[in-house]
Design an enzyme around this catalytic site. Structure first.
Site, PDB file in Angstrom:
ATOM      1  N   MET A   1       0.843  -1.196   0.000  1.00 49.82           N
ATOM      2  CA  MET A   1       0.000   0.000   0.000  1.00 49.82           C
ATOM      3  C   MET A   1       0.884   1.253   0.000  1.00 49.82           C
ATOM      4  O   MET A   1       0.433   2.349   0.322  1.00 49.82           O
ATOM      5  CB  MET A   1      -0.930  -0.008   1.216  1.00 49.82           C
ATOM      6  CG  MET A   1      -1.858  -1.235   1.203  1.00 49.82           C
ATOM      7  SD  MET A   1      -3.400  -1.010   2.068  1.00 49.82           S
ATOM      8  CE  MET A   1      -2.831  -0.713   3.720  1.00 49.82           C
TER       9      MET A   1
ATOM     10  N   PHE B   1       4.160   3.943   0.880  1.00 50.94           N
ATOM     11  CA  PHE B   1       4.886   4.514   2.023  1.00 50.94           C
ATOM     12  C   PHE B   1       5.913   3.490   2.485  1.00 50.94           C
ATOM     13  O   PHE B   1       5.940   3.061   3.629  1.00 50.94           O
ATOM     14  CB  PHE B   1       3.924   4.921   3.159  1.00 50.94           C
ATOM     15  CG  PHE B   1       4.473   6.096   3.940  1.00 50.94           C
ATOM     16  CD1 PHE B   1       4.530   7.354   3.364  1.00 50.94           C
ATOM     17  CD2 PHE B   1       4.950   5.947   5.230  1.00 50.94           C
ATOM     18  CE1 PHE B   1       5.058   8.436   4.057  1.00 50.94           C
ATOM     19  CE2 PHE B   1       5.486   7.018   5.933  1.00 50.94           C
ATOM     20  CZ  PHE B   1       5.537   8.269   5.341  1.00 50.94           C
TER      21      PHE B   1
ATOM     22  N   GLY C   1      11.177  -2.791   5.649  1.00 52.02           N
ATOM     23  CA  GLY C   1      10.487  -4.083   5.550  1.00 52.02           C
ATOM     24  C   GLY C   1      10.101  -4.371   4.099  1.00 52.02           C
ATOM     25  O   GLY C   1      10.347  -5.474   3.575  1.00 52.02           O
ATOM     26  N   HIS C   2       9.515  -3.379   3.433  1.00 54.86           N
ATOM     27  CA  HIS C   2       9.162  -3.557   2.016  1.00 54.86           C
ATOM     28  C   HIS C   2      10.419  -3.768   1.174  1.00 54.86           C
ATOM     29  O   HIS C   2      10.434  -4.596   0.264  1.00 54.86           O
ATOM     30  CB  HIS C   2       8.435  -2.317   1.480  1.00 54.86           C
ATOM     31  CG  HIS C   2       7.140  -2.004   2.153  1.00 54.86           C
ATOM     32  ND1 HIS C   2       6.962  -0.889   2.930  1.00 54.86           N
ATOM     33  CD2 HIS C   2       5.959  -2.663   2.163  1.00 54.86           C
ATOM     34  CE1 HIS C   2       5.720  -0.857   3.383  1.00 54.86           C
ATOM     35  NE2 HIS C   2       5.088  -1.930   2.940  1.00 54.86           N
TER      36      HIS C   2
ATOM     37  N   GLN D   1      -2.626 -12.137   7.751  1.00 51.22           N
ATOM     38  CA  GLN D   1      -2.788 -11.839   6.322  1.00 51.22           C
ATOM     39  C   GLN D   1      -2.050 -12.874   5.473  1.00 51.22           C
ATOM     40  O   GLN D   1      -2.583 -13.380   4.480  1.00 51.22           O
ATOM     41  CB  GLN D   1      -2.247 -10.435   6.041  1.00 51.22           C
ATOM     42  CG  GLN D   1      -2.031 -10.126   4.559  1.00 51.22           C
ATOM     43  CD  GLN D   1      -1.688  -8.678   4.314  1.00 51.22           C
ATOM     44  OE1 GLN D   1      -2.557  -7.837   4.412  1.00 51.22           O
ATOM     45  NE2 GLN D   1      -0.451  -8.372   3.989  1.00 51.22           N
TER      46      GLN D   1
ATOM     47  N   SER E   1       6.572  -0.417  10.199  1.00 52.51           N
ATOM     48  CA  SER E   1       5.208  -0.326   9.694  1.00 52.51           C
ATOM     49  C   SER E   1       5.006   1.070   9.144  1.00 52.51           C
ATOM     50  O   SER E   1       5.523   2.038   9.714  1.00 52.51           O
ATOM     51  CB  SER E   1       4.225  -0.566  10.849  1.00 52.51           C
ATOM     52  OG  SER E   1       2.933  -0.112  10.503  1.00 52.51           O
ATOM     53  N   SER E   2       4.249   1.174   8.070  1.00 51.57           N
ATOM     54  CA  SER E   2       3.948   2.516   7.525  1.00 51.57           C
ATOM     55  C   SER E   2       3.196   3.325   8.571  1.00 51.57           C
ATOM     56  O   SER E   2       3.310   4.547   8.635  1.00 51.57           O
ATOM     57  CB  SER E   2       3.106   2.390   6.257  1.00 51.57           C
ATOM     58  OG  SER E   2       3.770   1.542   5.341  1.00 51.57           O
ATOM     59  N   ARG E   3       2.424   2.641   9.426  1.00 52.17           N
ATOM     60  CA  ARG E   3       1.620   3.349  10.429  1.00 52.17           C
ATOM     61  C   ARG E   3       2.467   3.920  11.573  1.00 52.17           C
ATOM     62  O   ARG E   3       1.967   4.744  12.333  1.00 52.17           O
ATOM     63  CB  ARG E   3       0.520   2.445  10.989  1.00 52.17           C
ATOM     64  CG  ARG E   3      -0.584   2.178   9.977  1.00 52.17           C
ATOM     65  CD  ARG E   3      -1.783   1.465  10.581  1.00 52.17           C
ATOM     66  NE  ARG E   3      -2.920   1.447   9.685  1.00 52.17           N
ATOM     67  CZ  ARG E   3      -3.249   0.418   8.894  1.00 52.17           C
ATOM     68  NH1 ARG E   3      -2.523  -0.677   8.899  1.00 52.17           N
ATOM     69  NH2 ARG E   3      -4.306   0.491   8.100  1.00 52.17           N
TER      70      ARG E   3
END
Ligand code: PAF
Length: 283
Positions: free
Chosen positions: A30, A32, A36-37, A153, A185-187
């Site tokens: 998603m 940002f 990790g990505h 997930q 985390s993006s959050r």
């Protein structure tokens, strides 16, 4: 690096490598992007001839009062990270094209979607399964990579892929953590410096449970009490759930073993954070 916004164009680009026997590796996100990505992209680079990244903040996996509108976005930075990780194609579809008027199909992975995050976010995993199924049909990957921070997930996607005979190998990658142990985390971008400190309670709780488990404790009741009490020491942390579950079926347990999953969801301020560990695996 190509940037593609259109579904038919992406599908056309995916068909050529398929015909030539070249493998497509795919990392759905998603956006940002963080380290990790990047770890998924780097692994994807080694597993495919063509590396595709998708960036799509999927509206149907967000509940009504969740953070769809404020979900962090930075397309320019994402593209720089993608380029540095050797991405060949960035697929950035629009919500209008993904969900045109009249859209009504969906994929549900029933039992695995119900506990843990499924309880506090009803419908979330149907939204995830549906968009991932759509993205698989558009990108036609041979292999797709997902992070284990979203453990449930990953379990849902593995089940969907197996149950629906999707010809995609699913690779789960380890959680990437900041130096102090907080899962990337993006959050995390929502957290104020003080909240960032409070967020440490998740990894502290995980460490405590792992420590007890390593010392021989197997009673879930005892492990649970200790884990909850670590989080309870932070006055601002509100527990959504702390659960010890079977690492494959996500069923409840009374006795822990090496494959037991400890999964946490904790709200700090307005930000809901998740983290997890499998007790017998490396952190
Ligand atoms: O993990 C995510 O970023 C999303 O849930 C995913 C898998 C890209 C589906 O929107």
């Amino acid at each position: 690096m190509k940037i593609i916004n259109n579904i038919v164009h992406m599908q056309a680009l995916a068909i050529a490598p398929e015909r030539e026997g070249r493998r497509i590796a795919f990392v759905p996100t998603m956006g940002f992007l963080h380290e990790g990505h990047a770890s998924l992209l780097r692994e994807g680079r080694t597993r495919g001839d063509v590396l595709v990244l998708s960036i799509f903040v999927n509206p149907i996996q967000f509940g009504k009062n969740e953070d769809l509108d404020r979900y962090p976005r930075d397309m320019e930075r994402d593209c720089q990270i993608a380029e540095a990780c050797g991405v060949d194609i960035v697929f950035i579809p629009t919500a209008e094209e993904m969900y045109p008027p009249g859209f009504q199909a969906g994929v549900a992975v029933r039992d695995l979607s119900l506990p843990l995050c499924g309880t506090s976010r009803p419908g979330h995993f149907d939204g995830v399964a549906t968009v991932v199924a759509k993205l698989f049909n558009i990108v036609r990957p041979d292999v797709a990579l997902f992070g284990s921070k979203d453990y449930q997930q990953l379990a849902v996607i593995r089940r969907m892929t197996a149950d629906l005979n999707m010809p995609v190998e699913i690779v789960g990658m380890p959680i990437v953590r900041e130096a102090d142990g907080i899962a990337m985390s993006s959050r995390n971008a929502y957290l104020s410096p003080l909240e960032r400190q409070s967020a440490l309670c998740l990894i502290q709780a995980i460490r405590r449970a792992r420590e007890l488990f390593a010392a021989g404790e197997r009673s879930i009741a005892v492990l649970m009490k200790e884990t909850v009490s670590v989080i309870g020491q932070d006055a601002t942390a509100v527990i959504d759930y702390v659960e010890f579950r079977d690492g494959s079926t996500l069923q409840e347990l009374e006795v822990a073993d090496d494959s037991t999953l400890l999964a946490l969801a904790v709200t700090i301020g307005k930000t809901r954070l998740i983290d997890n560990t499998v007790l017998g695996e490396k952190l």
